[in-house]
Scaffold this motif. Structure first.
Motif, mmCIF file in Angstrom:
data_model
loop_
_atom_site.group_PDB
_atom_site.id
_atom_site.type_symbol
_atom_site.label_atom_id
_atom_site.label_comp_id
_atom_site.label_asym_id
_atom_site.label_seq_id
_atom_site.Cartn_x
_atom_site.Cartn_y
_atom_site.Cartn_z
ATOM 1 N N ALA A 17 0.806 -1.243 0.000
ATOM 2 C CA ALA A 17 0.000 0.000 0.000
ATOM 3 C C ALA A 17 0.823 1.270 0.000
ATOM 4 O O ALA A 17 0.260 2.358 -0.110
ATOM 5 C CB ALA A 17 -0.932 0.006 1.210
ATOM 6 N N ASN A 70 -8.971 5.582 8.044
ATOM 7 C CA ASN A 70 -10.093 5.993 7.194
ATOM 8 C C ASN A 70 -10.800 7.253 7.695
ATOM 9 O O ASN A 70 -11.931 7.530 7.312
ATOM 10 C CB ASN A 70 -11.101 4.834 7.055
ATOM 11 N N THR A 72 -12.273 10.700 8.023
ATOM 12 C CA THR A 72 -12.719 11.726 7.068
ATOM 13 C C THR A 72 -13.968 12.391 7.620
ATOM 14 O O THR A 72 -14.458 11.993 8.685
ATOM 15 C CB THR A 72 -12.988 11.114 5.671
ATOM 16 N N ARG A 76 -14.739 18.339 4.839
ATOM 17 C CA ARG A 76 -13.507 18.444 5.645
ATOM 18 C C ARG A 76 -12.670 19.583 5.066
ATOM 19 O O ARG A 76 -12.380 19.571 3.870
ATOM 20 C CB ARG A 76 -12.748 17.116 5.548
ATOM 21 N N ALA A 108 -8.549 7.937 -2.787
ATOM 22 C CA ALA A 108 -8.521 7.716 -1.335
ATOM 23 C C ALA A 108 -9.730 8.374 -0.666
ATOM 24 O O ALA A 108 -9.598 9.256 0.182
ATOM 25 C CB ALA A 108 -7.206 8.218 -0.731
ATOM 26 N N ASP A 140 -10.718 3.874 -3.286
ATOM 27 C CA ASP A 140 -9.958 3.684 -2.049
ATOM 28 C C ASP A 140 -9.405 2.263 -2.066
ATOM 29 O O ASP A 140 -9.998 1.368 -2.680
ATOM 30 C CB ASP A 140 -10.849 3.889 -0.813
ATOM 31 N N LEU A 196 -3.523 3.088 -5.010
ATOM 32 C CA LEU A 196 -2.768 4.156 -5.686
ATOM 33 C C LEU A 196 -1.404 3.682 -6.186
ATOM 34 O O LEU A 196 -0.743 4.405 -6.929
ATOM 35 C CB LEU A 196 -2.606 5.361 -4.748
ATOM 36 N N ARG A 212 -6.414 13.709 -0.966
ATOM 37 C CA ARG A 212 -6.186 14.423 0.288
ATOM 38 C C ARG A 212 -5.967 13.478 1.461
ATOM 39 O O ARG A 212 -6.674 12.482 1.624
ATOM 40 C CB ARG A 212 -7.388 15.333 0.587
ATOM 41 N N ASN A 213 -4.993 13.845 2.260
ATOM 42 C CA ASN A 213 -4.740 13.151 3.527
ATOM 43 C C ASN A 213 -4.454 11.670 3.364
ATOM 44 O O ASN A 213 -4.849 10.848 4.184
ATOM 45 C CB ASN A 213 -5.916 13.386 4.488
#
Ligand code: SAM
Length: 274
Positions: A17, A70, A72, A76, A108, A140, A196, A212-213
């Motif tokens: 990952a 996870n 979120t 946000r 994500a 994701d 990703l 993001r994040n």
């Protein structure tokens, strides 16, 4: 967990990952393994590690997923969403005015809140009535997160984080214990499990990418490779949004003034001569 076992686990999660596990988080990492042990019926961590070393594929996938964060919420970073509404989406719509087609990727996406927020914003512009073709893709690595996103049901705790009563009344349906997203919004987003680190060949000509994040969990080389490949998926006028504490390299992206993690893609011609 012994240093050797920690090393095996950290290498596995990094390979699968891109996520970096550090020794200082060892107690947290061990806690995250508890539900995995329960799920596979292992009596202790030693058994889990033995099975991992034997190459138990389903276990490796589950352990990797257990190491993802996870966290979120809806809208946000409120300032960012305000800018998306007043500045970024209008400029992308102007760039696509002729084709009337917009393609957005929430990379994500966790349990889907970010993608549904974009869907709400686009829905309120009434683009479908004007004949726009809107593609909203959300991905994701976590199968559990994608299943939740597809279901589109959020607890009261989750909806209280970022949504107003007005948002709930317009875009949700009250159900026992929480709210379900309106079916037309759910139909606007195409959720898919995607790592990703895998090939981006199925993504192209994107107007907006929200990544993001998640980069914060990667090492420098993984982050650079992900951002390079994202740039290749973007339209020349495309925009990238990263998390507030994340950055994108200046050779590929140009930071928009005002912060908020918004970047424009550097035109391809400059990329080639660089
Ligand atoms: C902290 S959440 C961020 C969610 C959302 N983007 C936000 O900013 O609120 C990080 C997400 O990244 C996902 N993730 C971690 N590694 C990934 C990878 N290699 N490929 C795709 N998603 C990944 C996790 O499963 C998790 O849902």
């Amino acid at each position: 967990m012994s240093p050797d076992n920690f090393d095996i686990l950290a290498r596995l999660v990094h390979r699968r990952a891109g996520i970096v596990l550090t020794q200082d988080k060892r107690a947290l990492i061990e806690r995250r393994l508890v539900p995995v042990m329960r799920r596979f019926g292992f009596k202790d961590r030693a058994q889990l590690m033995r099975e991992l070393r034997l190459g138990h594929e389903a276990l490796a996938a589950c352990v990797t997923e257990a190491m993802t964060v996870n966290e979120t919420s809806f809208f946000r970073d409120a300032d960012l969403f305000a800018r998306l509404g007043t500045e970024i989406l209008p400029s992308l719509l102007a760039a696509r005015a002729k084709e009337k087609r917009l393609r957005i990727w929430s990379a994500a996406c966790a349990a889907g809140q970010e993608a549904y927020c974009i869907a709400m914003m686009l829905d309120s512009l009434g683009l479908a009535r004007e004949g726009w073709n809107i593609e909203l893709i959300a991905t994701d690595i976590s199968a559990e997160a994608i299943a939740r996103a597809e279901r589109g049901f959020y607890s009261t705790f989750e909806t209280q984080r970022g949504l107003s009563d007005g948002d709930l009344a317009v875009w949700f349906r009250a159900e026992e214990g929480g709210h379900a997203i309106a079916s037309h919004l759910r139909g606007m987003v195409r959720f898919r499990r995607f790592n990703l680190l895998d090939s981006y060949g199925w993504l192209d000509d994107l107007d907006l990418v929200l990544c993001r994040n998640v980069l914060i969990y990667f090492d420098g080389a993984t982050k650079a490779s992900v951002l390079e490949r994202i740039a290749e998926t973007m339209a020349p006028h495309g925009m990238l949004v990263v998390g507030e504490t994340e950055t994108a390299p200046s050779g590929l992206y140009r930071a928009l003034p005002g912060g908020d993690g918004i970047y424009a893609r550097v035109p391809v011609r400059r990329l080639k001569s660089a």
